[in-house]
Design an enzyme around this catalytic site. Sequence first.
Site, PDB file in Angstrom:
ATOM      1  CB  SER A 155      -0.875   0.006   1.259  1.00 14.62           C
ATOM      2  OG  SER A 155      -1.458   1.271   1.484  1.00 14.62           O
ATOM      3  CE1 TYR A 180      -2.727  -1.481   5.911  1.00 15.30           C
ATOM      4  CE2 TYR A 180      -2.255   0.796   5.298  1.00 15.30           C
ATOM      5  CZ  TYR A 180      -2.714  -0.461   4.966  1.00 15.30           C
ATOM      6  OH  TYR A 180      -3.150  -0.719   3.685  1.00 15.30           O
TER       7      TYR A 180
END
Length: 321
Positions: A155, A180
Amino acid sequence: MTQHKIGSGFGATSTAAEVLAGIDLTGKLALVTGGYSGIGLETTRALADAGAHVVVPARRRGAAEEALAETANAEVGELDLADLDSVRAFARDFLGTGRRLDLVVGSAGVMACPETRVGPGWEAQFATNHLGHFALVNHLWPAIADGARVVSVSSRGHHFSPIRWDDVHFGHGYDRWLAYGQAKTANVLFAVHLDRLGRDRGVRAFALHPGSIMTNLLRHIPQDEWRANGWVDEHGTPTGYFKTPEAGAATQVWAATSPRLDGLGGVYLEDCDVAEPAPDEDGVADVRHRVGVRGYAVDPEQAARLWALSAELTGVDATSR
């Protein structure tokens, strides 16, 4: 291979079906984690429509079987990436079939969840997004065919954080977005080193940013944060920030199948092309507007270090055999 665009002819709005046009995957065996929801489901459907048989390991087997009921070329297995015993059992059962994998897409993941501990106290995002996939690919290594492709879905969130070598599991204060970011950086570094290790067998690995897509991945994000981030307007209507699931699946499908990537590997992709390097300090505070890949995420020394740490934590390293 350096991190520069190759002029694929596709872009941010290309769909999985479009990047597969003219590609026949008949006889190919693919595995897609998370392949029963969101962009994983679109990936499964696109690969199956192109002729591949797709194995979908699922934590929620019933939900997966329901989602894939009308996809003829798909089968469901049982797998919880946060549980290494489950990973080992799935891989053992798959190896027992004697089949060879041509495509592996690690599309499952969690994002910005509340602090959660799994296994021996591991931080859940690092454990699920990275360590689970690391263990899965290593356990399945004997079944990964020469010339196969392994795709690690990362990502642009990797911009949030490099690997926190002094506190990988956030033992000293948890931040869900840093966790994350670290996990997504790990996804890129995994592909960098796997590509190096698999190259002699023609096994090539890629990492990518699929784009921002409104899927169940956002379930841990409060609605007021959606508005603050510009994801939805004051009425809760999605803005133009998001891709469709069909476009969100395109880059990972392109990574898994495109002839344009033959002979390449170990690079980070976005919008169906190789991404450009991102400056270490790009002056863009809003991650929504960052593009490219940070240097720490494609650093071969960091990749080797993470591989060694991951092997130590999971107890598996197929390359050492």
